[in-house]
Design an enzyme around this catalytic site. Structure first.
Site: not given
Ligand code: GTP
Ligand code: MG
Length: 149
Positions: A9, A49, A112, A115, A126
């Site tokens: 990212k 997303y 974080n 992805h 994807e």
């Molecule tokens: P990805 O590998 O990026 O898809 O992450 P993930 O699978 O561990 O998490 P998820 O798919 O649920 O969420 C996608 C992304 O949205 C996360 O990696 C974060 O960058 C962001 N995100 C998720 N929850 C939050 C939140 O509560 N606050 C914020 N600011 N960002 C969030």
């Molecule tokens: Mg995810």
């Protein structure tokens, strides 16, 4: 073959973590099939997303992902989707185990650094979304017999 879409990212790119992150997947023994530095347009970020569209943080997430270049990667290997998620660690870096990418290199969910696809179906979806035809290489590394029996 099973494939996953991994993306450094914008924070990971800005912080100079690209080599470190690629290295973790490379050393593990997965096969790199696609790699590029890319400025993500808003519509692509929204499509990627789309399952999170109704979440309160969605606008900030789109702003984050489009805030600077990302590094797009396609990795192949049996079990690569789940294994990559383990290497990446929990979504919230404060909950991610030490030794994982997020556990070692990040402190907040909204920054974080990486992805990883959450299912083999989404891995395919994807990779098709982020790469054009001709950007994916099918190849067999010379070390293949030393990785799998
Ligand atoms: P990805 O590998 O990026 O898809 O992450 P993930 O699978 O561990 O998490 P998820 O798919 O649920 O969420 C996608 C992304 O949205 C996360 O990696 C974060 O960058 C962001 N995100 C998720 N929850 C939050 C939140 O509560 N606050 C914020 N600011 N960002 C969030
Ligand atoms: Mg995810």
């Amino acid at each position: 073959p099973e494939e996953t879409y991994i993306m450094v990212k914008p924070d990971g790119v800005q912080r100079g973590l690209v080599g470190e992150i690629i290295s973790r997947f490379e050393k593990k023994g997965f096969l790199l099939k696609g790699l590029k530095l890319f400025q993500c347009p808003k519509d692509l970020a929204e499509e990627h997303y789309k399952d999170l569209k109704e979440r309160p943080f969605f606008p900030k997430l789109i702003e984050y992902i489009t805030s600077g270049p990302v590094v797009c990667m396609a990795w192949e290997g049996a079990g690569v989707v789940a294994s990559a998620r383990k290497l990446i660690g929990a979504t919230n870096p404060l909950q991610a185990e030490p030794g994982t990418i997020r556990g070692d290199l990040a402190v907040q969910t909204g920054r974080n650094v990486v992805h990883g696809s959450d299912s083999p179906e989404n891995g395919k979806r994807e990779i098709a979304l982020w790469f054009k035809e001709g950007e994916i290489c099918e190849w067999v590394p010379a070390q293949a017999p030393w990785l799998r029996e």
